[in-house]
Scaffold this motif. Structure first.
Motif, short mmCIF file in Angstrom:
data_model
loop_
_atom_site.label_atom_id
_atom_site.label_comp_id
_atom_site.label_asym_id
_atom_site.label_seq_id
_atom_site.Cartn_x
_atom_site.Cartn_y
_atom_site.Cartn_z
N THR A 168 37.74 29.61 35.34
CA THR A 168 37.37 30.47 34.39
C THR A 168 37.43 29.67 33.07
O THR A 168 36.53 29.90 32.28
CB THR A 168 38.28 31.66 34.12
N ILE A 197 37.85 39.27 37.67
CA ILE A 197 38.90 38.32 37.24
C ILE A 197 39.95 39.11 36.47
O ILE A 197 41.02 39.37 36.51
CB ILE A 197 38.59 37.42 36.38
N LEU A 198 39.15 40.10 35.54
CA LEU A 198 40.03 41.09 34.68
C LEU A 198 40.77 42.07 35.53
O LEU A 198 41.87 42.49 35.37
CB LEU A 198 38.96 41.72 33.75
N GLU A 199 40.12 42.48 36.64
CA GLU A 199 40.83 43.68 37.80
C GLU A 199 41.98 42.86 38.24
O GLU A 199 42.92 43.65 38.42
CB GLU A 199 39.80 43.76 38.69
N ASP A 201 43.67 40.07 37.02
CA ASP A 201 44.64 39.41 36.29
C ASP A 201 44.78 40.03 34.83
O ASP A 201 45.73 39.57 33.82
CB ASP A 201 44.26 38.04 35.90
N GLY A 202 43.84 41.11 34.41
CA GLY A 202 43.93 41.56 33.14
C GLY A 202 45.28 42.22 32.67
O GLY A 202 45.67 41.98 31.65
N THR A 205 48.41 40.29 32.21
CA THR A 205 47.82 39.38 31.04
C THR A 205 47.98 38.08 31.39
O THR A 205 48.52 37.09 30.71
CB THR A 205 48.81 39.82 29.76
N ALA A 209 42.62 35.68 32.90
CA ALA A 209 42.10 37.14 32.09
C ALA A 209 41.73 36.73 30.52
O ALA A 209 40.71 37.19 30.09
CB ALA A 209 43.10 38.06 32.17
N ALA A 212 38.73 34.72 30.62
CA ALA A 212 37.55 35.73 31.02
C ALA A 212 36.93 36.45 29.54
O ALA A 212 36.07 36.47 29.30
CB ALA A 212 37.79 36.59 31.86
N ILE A 238 43.09 47.97 30.47
CA ILE A 238 43.69 46.92 29.61
C ILE A 238 44.28 47.28 28.49
O ILE A 238 45.63 47.16 28.01
CB ILE A 238 42.79 45.63 29.56
N CYS A 251 39.90 42.50 23.76
CA CYS A 251 39.19 43.77 24.02
C CYS A 251 38.45 44.39 23.10
O CYS A 251 37.19 44.53 23.51
CB CYS A 251 40.17 44.56 24.91
#
Length: 619
Positions: A168, A197-199, A201-202, A205, A209, A212, A238, A251
């Motif tokens: 990333t 990725i966000l799903e 590691d978001g 934190t 993420a 990303a 998030i 975000c």
């Protein structure tokens, strides 16, 4: 320096010997090579000279990248990654053969090799146009995403999280300052990969993420519209987790950057972004006392308002708890929340049905209370004054609301604002006054008798510094006459030089304003013809009408043409004005117009005879 050079040269020789050893695949030899590479990295990290990384140009490193041992290839890629951390090392690693070999290694299935190769390439393209160009010419983005998807597929297996992190980071460094890649970004489905990725590691934190979210920020800056249902839901989750203020801010910035698009506003409204932000702001607002946290709060507030600027999103949110909470914020002790509420009211009041409902609920009284505390030149906050006036202006548009808002004390609150010199505030002030007197004769007379208001309106109608203020001031003068039809109002406009402004208004590029000028001048001359003679002549009413007939009236709607004819006939009732019109050759202009538009204008020939008779110019 010399000793360091000798050490490097010896290590390179040792490396070459080890790489061609008959035992090159043995564990001991692999260990020996890795030790040499580690030593070279250490020298490059501790040295203070640019020459300390020159060794990376030796062809031995290309050979090692293609070594049969993936362990050696990975260790070599790691060495390159470390060297490329510095600007000088990065430049020495930037050559086509090097980069091509590294990209080829991205096709491997070995986790460590993929990780170190991604690190190397990511560092090479950091703030390095040449490096990015070479990577792009070798299908860089496609290969980056393959590695990224591998890290996604491995989910929580050992090493997968770190692979996602470096891949990333590689993607982020590659995309920075490459706005022309929009089509490729969409084609290669960069955003779906980022969503994955966000799903993963978001909410936790993790570093991947964060990379990303930074990448989405880069896409934002490039003007790419990428928000969809999936990403909206992920970002809301998030934010709702409320685990990191840094992640929350990132975000918010991503959402704010996408929310200029109408479809995105509706997406965010449906995703519950505003409801969530309201809860978070109420929870954390009292603790946002330093500049950094207050800045995040303002971003959240701005996002709520931005979402409300969309018609569909505004209508959706008006029906739920968002509207209710924001009306309560009008009485908040937090200035930023209060400003947000005022801006929100202005947006909710873009629909007449909303306006009527809001006034029924007494929203106007809350706004007037706030404005009464901020309606002086010295004590008022300019932005807040502007926002409050915008909301009140919208609320008085429906006919049903005018008398109610007036009864709430609108005029008493607005009049002290005549001393405010700031044009954006003046623009909203004039617009509010103009709109509220529509069909309200008593109020129009009251305001028209106010000499301070007339003086200011005449002054502002002559300004060249703000066309909006000039236009609104002209329109207010016209509306005061049209809606009052009162001799004292007309006298005041004449006395303070308003005739000149109304005559000039005939040259407006807007038909609406031209018609308002005609209507007001018709009423003015019907009530005070003799008193208006000199100011009309001084304002060159004849040449102005002639220009109007030749440049505008040829395409205007018939009712506006009739209004101009009515004004001409009224002017002919004064001998002085009749002579002025004759000298201006107005009759010939009327004749040309009526003949050219005979099929559109009812009884055109008859009207021409009446006009000719009035001008005593039968020819």
């Amino acid at each position: 320096m010399e000793e360091e050079t000798n050490n490097v040269e010896k290590l390179i020789e040792d490396l070459k010997e080890a790489s061609i050893s008959k035992n090159e695949k043995t564990e001991n030899n692999i260990s020996h090579i890795t030790e040499i590479l580690d030593s070279l990295v250490k020298i490059s990290q501790t040295s203070t000279t640019q020459e300390s990384t020159d060794f990376i140009r030796d062809k031995i490193f290309l050979q090692l990248l293609n070594h049969n041992s993936e362990v050696i290839a990975a260790k070599t890629a790691k060495t390159i990654a470390e060297i490329a951390k510095t600007e000088f090392g990065r430049k020495k690693c930037t050559n086509e053969e090097f980069v091509k070999n590294l990209i080829e290694l991205l096709k491997s299935h070995d986790l460590e090799l993929l990780t170190q190769t991604s690190r190397a390439l990511g560092n090479i393209c950091y703030e390095n146009v040449k490096g990015k160009t070479i990577i792009r010419e070798n299908e860089g983005l496609k290969n980056i995403l393959k590695v990224l998807k591998r890290g996604i597929d491995l989910e929580e297996k050992e090493g997968a999280e770190y692979l996602r992190n470096v891949a990333t980071g590689f993607l982020l460094n590659y995309l920075v300052d490459q706005s022309r890649l929009e089509k490729e970004v969409i084609k290669e489905e960069v955003v779906p990969a980022i969503c994955s990725i966000l799903e993963l590691d978001g909410i936790k934190t993790r570093e991947a993420a964060m990379q990303a979210l930074l990448t989405l920020g880069v896409l934002n800056d490039s003007g790419i519209q990428f928000l969809d249902d999936r990403l909206s839901i992920i970002l809301v989750e998030i934010l709702a987790s409320d685990t990191s203020s840094e992640f929350s801010e990132m975000c918010l910035e991503v959402l704010h950057g996408q929310a200029d698009d109408e479809n995105a506003k509706l997406l965010l409204a449906k995703a519950g972004v505003c409801e969530l932000l309201l809860k978070l702001l109420e929870k954390h607002g009292p603790r946002c006392t330093d500049e950094e946290t207050r800045s995040v709060l303002k971003v959240a507030c701005n996002l709520i308002v931005l979402i409300l600027t969309g018609d569909d999103s505004m209508n959706l949110l008006y029906k739920g708890p968002v509207y209710k909470t924001l009306t309560e914020w009008l009485e908040s002790n937090d200035e930023d929340l209060q400003v947000t509420a005022v801006l929100a009211m202005g947006n909710f009041a873009r629909a007449d049905t909303h306006c009527e409902h809001m006034v029924d609920q007494g929203v106007h009284l809350k706004l007037l209370k706030l404005l009464s505390k901020n309606n002086k030149n010295k004590c008022g906050d300019i932005r807040f004054q502007h926002d409050l006036l915008s909301a009140l202006r919208n609320l008085v548009i429906p006919t049903k609301n005018k008398s109610t808002v007036l009864a709430g004390g609108l005029i008493d609150v607005l009049i002290p604002m005549l001393d405010i010199p700031t044009f954006p505030v003046v623009f909203k002030l004039l617009g509010t006054l103009r709109i509220v007197i529509g069909g309200q004769q008593e109020t129009a007379i009251l305001l028209g008798k106010n000499s301070d208001l007339i003086k200011k309106a005449v002054e502002w109608s002559g300004t060249e510094d703000h066309p909006g203020v000039q236009g609104e001031a002209n329109r207010l003068l016209a509306w005061l006459i049209i809606n009052s039809r009162h001799n004292e109002v007309v006298d005041s406009v004449i006395k303070h030089g308003g005739v000149k402004r109304l005559v000039k208004m005939l040259n407006s590029k807007y038909a609406l304003m031209q018609n308002e000028a005609l209507l007001s001048l018709n009423i003015l001359t019907a009530i005070c013809l003799s008193d208006s003679e000199k100011p009309l002549i001084d304002s060159e009413i004849g040449p102005t009408l002639r220009r109007f007939l030749r440049e505008s009236a040829t395409t205007l709607e018939p009712p506006i043409v009739y209004n101009s004819l009515s004004l001409t006939l009224k002017l002919t009732k004064s001998e002085i004005l009749r002579d002025h019109l004759k000298k201006s050759e107005l009759h010939s202009s009327w004749k040309e117009l009526l003949i050219s538009r005979e099929s559109e204008l009812e009884n055109a020939k008859e009207k021409l005879k009446i006009l000719s008779s009035a001008l005593d110019s039968l020819d």
